[in-house]
Scaffold this motif. Structure first.
Motif, PDB file in Angstrom:
ATOM      1  N   GLN A 291      48.955  44.746  54.630  1.00 37.33           N
ATOM      2  CA  GLN A 291      50.172  44.386  53.916  1.00 37.33           C
ATOM      3  C   GLN A 291      49.992  43.137  53.019  1.00 37.33           C
ATOM      4  O   GLN A 291      50.742  43.331  52.249  1.00 37.33           O
ATOM      5  N   VAL A 292      49.526  42.166  53.449  1.00 33.56           N
ATOM      6  CA  VAL A 292      49.637  40.776  52.701  1.00 33.56           C
ATOM      7  C   VAL A 292      48.455  41.400  51.250  1.00 33.56           C
ATOM      8  O   VAL A 292      48.998  40.758  50.491  1.00 33.56           O
ATOM      9  N   GLU A 293      47.430  41.991  51.587  1.00 27.13           N
ATOM     10  CA  GLU A 293      46.605  42.200  50.431  1.00 27.13           C
ATOM     11  C   GLU A 293      47.479  43.022  49.477  1.00 27.13           C
ATOM     12  O   GLU A 293      47.137  42.976  48.055  1.00 27.13           O
ATOM     13  N   ALA A 294      48.433  44.104  49.838  1.00 26.36           N
ATOM     14  CA  ALA A 294      49.045  44.931  48.970  1.00 26.36           C
ATOM     15  C   ALA A 294      50.094  44.148  48.292  1.00 26.36           C
ATOM     16  O   ALA A 294      50.139  44.204  47.106  1.00 26.36           O
ATOM     17  N   ILE A 295      50.757  43.019  48.888  1.00 25.88           N
ATOM     18  CA  ILE A 295      51.615  42.186  48.321  1.00 25.88           C
ATOM     19  C   ILE A 295      50.799  41.326  46.965  1.00 25.88           C
ATOM     20  O   ILE A 295      51.115  41.117  45.978  1.00 25.88           O
ATOM     21  N   LEU A 296      49.768  40.799  47.291  1.00 23.21           N
ATOM     22  CA  LEU A 296      48.923  40.069  46.559  1.00 23.21           C
ATOM     23  C   LEU A 296      48.042  40.754  45.355  1.00 23.21           C
ATOM     24  O   LEU A 296      47.694  40.240  44.618  1.00 23.21           O
ATOM     25  N   ALA A 297      48.141  41.968  45.483  1.00 26.39           N
ATOM     26  CA  ALA A 297      47.161  43.003  44.799  1.00 26.39           C
ATOM     27  C   ALA A 297      47.673  42.608  43.152  1.00 26.39           C
ATOM     28  O   ALA A 297      46.523  42.452  42.340  1.00 26.39           O
ATOM     29  N   PRO A 298      48.694  42.328  42.655  1.00 23.20           N
ATOM     30  CA  PRO A 298      49.006  42.444  41.379  1.00 23.20           C
ATOM     31  C   PRO A 298      48.583  40.960  40.993  1.00 23.20           C
ATOM     32  O   PRO A 298      48.165  40.873  39.615  1.00 23.20           O
ATOM     33  N   VAL A 299      48.130  40.064  41.703  1.00 19.67           N
ATOM     34  CA  VAL A 299      47.559  38.688  41.365  1.00 19.67           C
ATOM     35  C   VAL A 299      46.327  38.438  41.711  1.00 19.67           C
ATOM     36  O   VAL A 299      45.849  37.441  41.835  1.00 19.67           O
ATOM     37  N   ARG A 300      45.740  39.409  42.310  1.00 15.86           N
ATOM     38  CA  ARG A 300      44.258  39.147  42.811  1.00 15.86           C
ATOM     39  C   ARG A 300      43.248  38.711  41.852  1.00 15.86           C
ATOM     40  O   ARG A 300      43.251  39.232  40.673  1.00 15.86           O
ATOM     41  N   ASP A 301      42.578  37.676  42.025  1.00 15.62           N
ATOM     42  CA  ASP A 301      41.668  37.064  41.386  1.00 15.62           C
ATOM     43  C   ASP A 301      42.221  36.502  40.004  1.00 15.62           C
ATOM     44  O   ASP A 301      41.471  36.182  38.936  1.00 15.62           O
ATOM     45  N   LYS A 302      43.430  36.069  40.175  1.00 21.43           N
ATOM     46  CA  LYS A 302      44.026  35.481  38.770  1.00 21.43           C
ATOM     47  C   LYS A 302      44.101  34.063  39.332  1.00 21.43           C
ATOM     48  O   LYS A 302      45.310  33.315  39.472  1.00 21.43           O
ATOM     49  N   GLY A 303      43.132  33.415  38.873  1.00 25.06           N
ATOM     50  CA  GLY A 303      42.858  31.999  39.019  1.00 25.06           C
ATOM     51  C   GLY A 303      43.619  31.415  38.017  1.00 25.06           C
ATOM     52  O   GLY A 303      44.002  31.916  36.969  1.00 25.06           O
ATOM     53  N   TRP A 304      43.740  30.080  37.875  1.00 25.85           N
ATOM     54  CA  TRP A 304      44.521  29.193  36.814  1.00 25.85           C
ATOM     55  C   TRP A 304      43.752  29.446  35.517  1.00 25.85           C
ATOM     56  O   TRP A 304      44.242  29.217  34.602  1.00 25.85           O
ATOM     57  N   ASP A 305      42.350  29.664  35.573  1.00 27.09           N
ATOM     58  CA  ASP A 305      41.417  29.851  34.588  1.00 27.09           C
ATOM     59  C   ASP A 305      42.012  31.206  33.730  1.00 27.09           C
ATOM     60  O   ASP A 305      41.697  31.426  32.636  1.00 27.09           O
ATOM     61  N   VAL A 306      42.247  32.117  34.301  1.00 24.92           N
ATOM     62  CA  VAL A 306      42.875  33.487  34.065  1.00 24.92           C
ATOM     63  C   VAL A 306      44.186  33.502  33.546  1.00 24.92           C
ATOM     64  O   VAL A 306      44.559  34.292  32.527  1.00 24.92           O
ATOM     65  N   LEU A 307      45.016  33.165  34.492  1.00 24.95           N
ATOM     66  CA  LEU A 307      46.517  33.104  34.209  1.00 24.95           C
ATOM     67  C   LEU A 307      46.871  31.685  34.376  1.00 24.95           C
ATOM     68  O   LEU A 307      47.371  31.248  35.409  1.00 24.95           O
ATOM     69  N   PRO A 308      46.981  30.851  33.263  1.00 21.98           N
ATOM     70  CA  PRO A 308      47.233  29.501  33.443  1.00 21.98           C
ATOM     71  C   PRO A 308      48.727  29.432  33.845  1.00 21.98           C
ATOM     72  O   PRO A 308      49.658  29.899  33.625  1.00 21.98           O
ATOM     73  N   GLY A 309      48.927  28.502  34.721  1.00 23.49           N
ATOM     74  CA  GLY A 309      50.268  27.844  35.366  1.00 23.49           C
ATOM     75  C   GLY A 309      50.557  26.348  34.829  1.00 23.49           C
ATOM     76  O   GLY A 309      50.949  26.314  33.847  1.00 23.49           O
ATOM     77  N   ASN A 310      50.443  25.525  35.989  1.00 23.36           N
ATOM     78  CA  ASN A 310      51.258  24.417  35.796  1.00 23.36           C
ATOM     79  C   ASN A 310      50.320  23.363  35.291  1.00 23.36           C
ATOM     80  O   ASN A 310      50.154  22.119  35.615  1.00 23.36           O
ATOM     81  N   GLY A 311      49.759  23.656  33.962  1.00 27.43           N
ATOM     82  CA  GLY A 311      49.089  22.580  33.367  1.00 27.43           C
ATOM     83  C   GLY A 311      47.821  22.426  33.479  1.00 27.43           C
ATOM     84  O   GLY A 311      47.132  21.452  33.240  1.00 27.43           O
ATOM     85  N   GLY A 312      47.267  23.308  34.323  1.00 26.26           N
ATOM     86  CA  GLY A 312      45.619  23.244  34.769  1.00 26.26           C
ATOM     87  C   GLY A 312      45.435  22.375  35.898  1.00 26.26           C
ATOM     88  O   GLY A 312      46.358  22.042  36.490  1.00 26.26           O
ATOM     89  N   LYS A 313      44.419  22.183  36.265  1.00 26.46           N
ATOM     90  CA  LYS A 313      43.946  21.268  37.479  1.00 26.46           C
ATOM     91  C   LYS A 313      44.578  20.165  37.315  1.00 26.46           C
ATOM     92  O   LYS A 313      44.609  19.215  36.625  1.00 26.46           O
TER      93      LYS A 313
END
Length: 316
Positions: A291-313
């Motif tokens: 169930q948890v994997e199904a929720i996370l599937a759309p963002v699986r492997d989406k690190g901040w190098d792939v999908l930038p978020g809050n200004g980087g590390k």
């Protein structure tokens, strides 16, 4: 406890490692008595690999760890520390800085020698200085018997893999890349293992992402990643458990299956240390995991190098 040997003739290290950053009061105040009790509990329960760095608590973690290890036989633990990062925006991979840093770490830790000396967060410093000064210096120290193994750490998996193979390092520590949400380290670890390079998985909770409380404000993940993790955490809470427990079970047990030498988890209390150790062998609730994997599937492997978020590390 499951153990893996570092190189054919190296020491055997525990599948769970104590990440000692917390001992430097990085996340909350930790007394020396609590630091001592945490380290002693880890050793008593079979955890023999400890990772620290001068950067953690701006030397406080190494100092606290050195105190905790005082009087403990040196063959009871395998110790890793780092060179190169000395502040939020302070990197120096020069030969002189590397030698000074090692001497200072040895004095704080009081341990006689360092088993694994690692270049800290290699993607953030000067690359030429890293490969022309720091890594060759570490190889010199290894030949002299001052250190046991040469390591690198960081987040950028392609860079870590390339540097590790091209410059004959012994160990690679990668963080936030083998978790419930991001599993990109697994194939990299298998390739590095084929080269005889040991891989350490760090931050299996994604720097707070996979916890009931959720990530801190500075967390660099994208808002969609944060939202999916929060939904998964609510699902776990409704099921009567904590997402961090499931995440630890997944990361610890999966790391072993993918040939990683150890998983480094920060801890600053004996009770937390015991919980982490229990996650090594507790059966995973496969229905909840699905169930948890199904929720996370759309963002699986989406690190901040792939999908930038809050200004980087944080700290960049």
């Amino acid at each position: 406890m499951h153990k893996t040997r570092l190189s054919p003739n190296g020491p055997a290290i525990s599948a769970l490692a104590l990440g000692a950053a917390s001992l430097g009061s990085v996340y909350s105040d930790v007394s020396q008595d609590n630091a001592d009790a945490t380290v002693h509990t880890a050793l008593e329960l079979g955890v023999n690999f400890i990772d620290v760095a001068p950067y953690y608590g701006l030397t406080k973690a190494e100092t606290a760890l050195g105190h905790a290890l005082s009087g403990i036989a040196r063959d009871r633990y395998v110790l890793a520390t780092k060179i190169g990062r000395y502040g939020d925006k302070d990197w120096d991979f020069s030969r002189d800085a590397t030698l000074r840093s090692l001497d200072a770490s040895l004095a704080r830790l009081g341990c006689g020698h360092i088993d694994v000396l690692q270049c800290h967060d290699i993607e953030m410093g000067d690359y030429r200085q890293l490969v022309e000064e720091a890594i060759p210096t570490l190889h010199d120290l290894k030949r002299q018997g001052v250190i046991g193994f040469v390591g690198i750490t960081g987040y950028d998996l392609p860079l870590l893999e390339r540097v590790a193979v091209e410059h004959n390092v012994d160990t690679v520590m990668a963080y936030c890349t083998y978790t419930l949400q991001d599993q990109r380290l697994a194939p990299v670890a298998r390739r590095l293992q084929a080269h005889g390079i040991s891989v350490f998985n760090a931050s299996p909770l994604g720097m707070g992402l996979l916890t009931r409380r959720g990530p801190p404000d500075w967390h660099p993940g994208h808002a969609s990643v944060h939202a999916a993790a929060a939904e998964a955490a609510r699902l776990c809470e409704a099921a009567g458990t904590d997402i961090s427990r499931l995440a630890l079970q997944f990361a610890l047990q999966g790391a072993i299956q993918n040939g990683m030498a150890t998983t480094v988890i920060g801890s600053s209390s004996p009770a937390n240390m015991r919980d982490n150790i229990a996650a090594l062998s507790q059966p995973i609730d496969q229905a909840l995991l699905a169930q948890v994997e199904a929720i996370l599937a759309p963002v699986r492997d989406k690190g901040w190098d792939v999908l930038p978020g809050n200004g980087g590390k944080a700290g960049k």
